[in-house]
Design an enzyme around this catalytic site. Structure first.
Site, PDB file in Angstrom:
ATOM      1  N   LYS A  16       9.808 -41.451 -13.457  1.00  0.00           N
ATOM      2  CA  LYS A  16      10.744 -42.577 -13.276  1.00  0.00           C
ATOM      3  C   LYS A  16      10.092 -43.723 -12.508  1.00  0.00           C
ATOM      4  CE  LYS A  16      13.856 -40.119 -11.181  1.00  0.00           C
ATOM      5  NZ  LYS A  16      13.291 -38.776 -11.399  1.00  0.00           N
ATOM      6  N   HIS A  41       7.621 -41.379  -5.434  1.00  0.00           N
ATOM      7  CA  HIS A  41       6.764 -41.683  -6.561  1.00  0.00           C
ATOM      8  C   HIS A  41       5.605 -42.563  -6.130  1.00  0.00           C
ATOM      9  CE1 HIS A  41      10.312 -44.481  -7.115  1.00  0.00           C
ATOM     10  NE2 HIS A  41       9.358 -45.274  -6.748  1.00  0.00           N
ATOM     11  N   GLN A 223      15.548 -37.908  -8.489  1.00  0.00           N
ATOM     12  CA  GLN A 223      15.743 -36.547  -9.030  1.00  0.00           C
ATOM     13  C   GLN A 223      16.157 -36.608 -10.513  1.00  0.00           C
ATOM     14  OE1 GLN A 223      17.611 -36.967  -5.729  1.00  0.00           O
ATOM     15  NE2 GLN A 223      15.663 -36.574  -4.785  1.00  0.00           N
TER      16      GLN A 223
HETATM   17  P1  IMP Z   1      16.570 -31.130  -1.241  1.00  0.00           P
HETATM   18  O1  IMP Z   1      16.903 -32.290  -2.119  1.00  0.00           O
HETATM   19  O2  IMP Z   1      15.452 -31.401  -0.283  1.00  0.00           O
HETATM   20  O3  IMP Z   1      17.788 -30.560  -0.572  1.00  0.00           O
HETATM   21  O4  IMP Z   1      16.019 -29.956  -2.182  1.00  0.00           O
HETATM   22  C1  IMP Z   1      16.844 -29.306  -3.134  1.00  0.00           C
HETATM   23  C2  IMP Z   1      16.080 -29.037  -4.423  1.00  0.00           C
HETATM   24  O5  IMP Z   1      15.824 -30.266  -5.079  1.00  0.00           O
HETATM   25  C3  IMP Z   1      14.720 -28.384  -4.216  1.00  0.00           C
HETATM   26  O6  IMP Z   1      14.461 -27.506  -5.285  1.00  0.00           O
HETATM   27  C4  IMP Z   1      13.761 -29.553  -4.280  1.00  0.00           C
HETATM   28  O7  IMP Z   1      12.466 -29.173  -4.677  1.00  0.00           O
HETATM   29  C5  IMP Z   1      14.446 -30.389  -5.352  1.00  0.00           C
HETATM   30  N1  IMP Z   1      14.097 -31.816  -5.280  1.00  0.00           N
HETATM   31  C6  IMP Z   1      14.599 -32.736  -4.430  1.00  0.00           C
HETATM   32  N2  IMP Z   1      14.079 -33.950  -4.698  1.00  0.00           N
HETATM   33  C7  IMP Z   1      13.260 -33.795  -5.745  1.00  0.00           C
HETATM   34  C8  IMP Z   1      12.461 -34.723  -6.509  1.00  0.00           C
HETATM   35  O8  IMP Z   1      12.414 -35.928  -6.274  1.00  0.00           O
HETATM   36  N3  IMP Z   1      11.754 -34.160  -7.544  1.00  0.00           N
HETATM   37  C9  IMP Z   1      11.816 -32.851  -7.844  1.00  0.00           C
HETATM   38  N4  IMP Z   1      12.539 -31.975  -7.167  1.00  0.00           N
HETATM   39  C10 IMP Z   1      13.272 -32.439  -6.128  1.00  0.00           C
END
Ligand code: IMP
Length: 434
Positions: A16, A41, A223
């Protein structure tokens, strides 16, 4: 009305950043509406490489408004570091605007993120440990600090004691501690307020006025659909809604003000952290894609799990996120494969499954069903010259792969990305601003 949303059609990391940067060239206002510094990114402009986690991509281009909307959770220390890096490169921050309603991440959120993960044991989510979840929890619990509070000492002094007591008690029970005093907390928040004051505004007013003027407004998602707290692989998800619908609450604009929705779709699937991933490749092939695709997290450096493209997920993203066009990214990573597989549906206990199941136990038992398509040869030369030759000049098998995605999902692939640089992009649509 000229608005465009960019969202992730898988588990994030679909590219993205590059696509946003490409389209931000022509945008007047770029808005982040959810997530925090869990996203990340890398943007390359000439020789300068920027790793952005919080700042909207538009910050790197002069004359644009780069807005952090109310739906974002802000780690102020991280934001200040990114702001310094932008200034150090000789660029200004005049365009930066920060919502007065966005919530801020505090040290105790990060500690709680770690402590909650430990409590989950075998069922840990694999969070980025940036405090994102606990900050959104506080937002919902009405115990969070918002950017507007940072300018109000009386409000901070009134709020801090109860919140801090609660966090200290919880952390202690969870085997951690917090040695922050009320004064330390208030001083820190006031310091952040001072540093951010020139940029704080009611960003909903700003964004809506920008739309009213006929500006080109780009909403930059973080995300992807499978990490959406409602529609993703719960509980292995992030703590915000990640699809275009979240623009309404996270940027303060009405649903009738969102124009096109561009879904970024990587030519294969990756995910970081724990949780189901039906098309995951466990052996050498998965490793090969991980290395060739440079699939290591921008935020955590973790290796990403890799697998074949899953069209059940792509269709899920289209339905939930109102995707009107795809940017198919990282097609070059699949160069040189004899055949490529695409998952079209699943099977569970002999039954055909066309929609992504909610239930983890069903997900653990389903089998992806693949169509195998002919692969295409490596083009040997530079991706830039291949891109310059346009879509028609691409290998016929690659075009066949893209057409298959379009036919199955009913969504055109308006953009094709075959490398990191902007010049390695084929824009099949040309104008994105209706
Ligand atoms: P949190 O967002 O830190 O609470 O993580 C929750 C889940 O979302 C985990 O599996 C992270 O690896 C995933 N995650 C959060 N942000 C990203 C991103 O930008 N890319 C890929 N995975 C993400």
């Amino acid at each position: 009305m000229r608005t465009l949303a960019i969202t992730g059609a898988q588990w994030g990391d679909e590219g993205k950043g590059k696509i946003t940067d490409y389209l931000a060239q022509d945008a007047d206002t770029i808005v982040r509406f959810q997530g925090g510094n869990n996203a990340g990114h890398t943007i390359q402009i000439g020789e300068d490489v920027f790793k952005l986690h919080l700042l909207p991509s538009g910050i790197l281009r002069a004359g644009k408004a780069a807005v952090i909307g109310n739906g974002v959770v802000i780690d102020v220390e991280e934001l200040l570091e990114e702001m310094s890096a932008v200034e150090a490169s000789g660029r200004g921050l005049e365009g930066l605007r920060i919502s007065d309603r966005a919530h801020v991440i505090l040290n105790y959120h990060r500690k709680l993120d770690g402590a909650e993960e430990l409590y989950r044991g075998d069922r840990s989510v694999g969070t980025t440990r940036r405090g994102i979840g606990p900050c959104y929890q506080d937002k919902a619990a009405r115990t969070g600090f918002r950017v507007c509070d940072l300018l109000e000492e009386d409000t901070l002094r009134e709020k801090a004691p109860a919140v801090l007591r609660m966090k200290k008690d919880i952390l202690e029970v969870m085997g951690d501690s917090c040695d922050c005093t009320e004064d330390m907390l208030v001083e820190r928040l006031l310091g952040w307020g001072k540093a951010l004051e020139p940029y704080i505004c009611d960003s909903s007013v700003l964004v809506n006025e920008s739309i009213d003027r006929g500006d080109r407004v780009l909403f930059e998602g973080a995300q992807g659909v499978m990490l959406d707290i409602d529609h993703g692989t719960y509980p292995y998800v992030t703590s915000s809604n990640t699809m275009a619908g979240a623009i309404c609450s996270g940027a303060g604009v009405g649903p009738n003000r969102i124009g096109d929705v561009l879904g970024c779709l990587k030519a294969y699937t990756t995910r970081v952290g724990e949780g189901p991933m039906p098309t995951e490749l466990h052996g050498e092939l998965g490793e090969y894609i991980m290395k060739k695709g440079g699939e290591f997290g921008t935020t955590t450096g973790r290796g990403r799990r890799c697998g074949w493209l899953d069209l059940v997920i792509a269709k899920h993203a289209v339905r939930i996120g109102g995707i009107t066009s795809f940017a198919v990214t990282k097609l070059d990573v699949l160069n040189g494969m004899e055949t490529v597989k695409v998952c079209t549906h699943y099977e569970l206990d002999g039954e055909r499954i066309d929609h992504f199941p909610a239930c983890l136990s069903r997900l653990s038992r389903l089998e992806p069903v693949y169509v195998e398509l002919p692969g295409w040869e490596d083009w040997g030369g530079s991706a830039e010259s291949v891109a310059a030759a346009g879509y028609d000049g691409l290998p016929s098998e690659l075009k066949n792969y893209v057409s298959f995605i379009e036919k199955e999902t009913g969504v055109p692939a308006g953009m094709i990305s075959i490398g990191k640089r902007r010049s390695e992009t084929i824009d099949r649509r040309g104008s994105w601003w209706a």
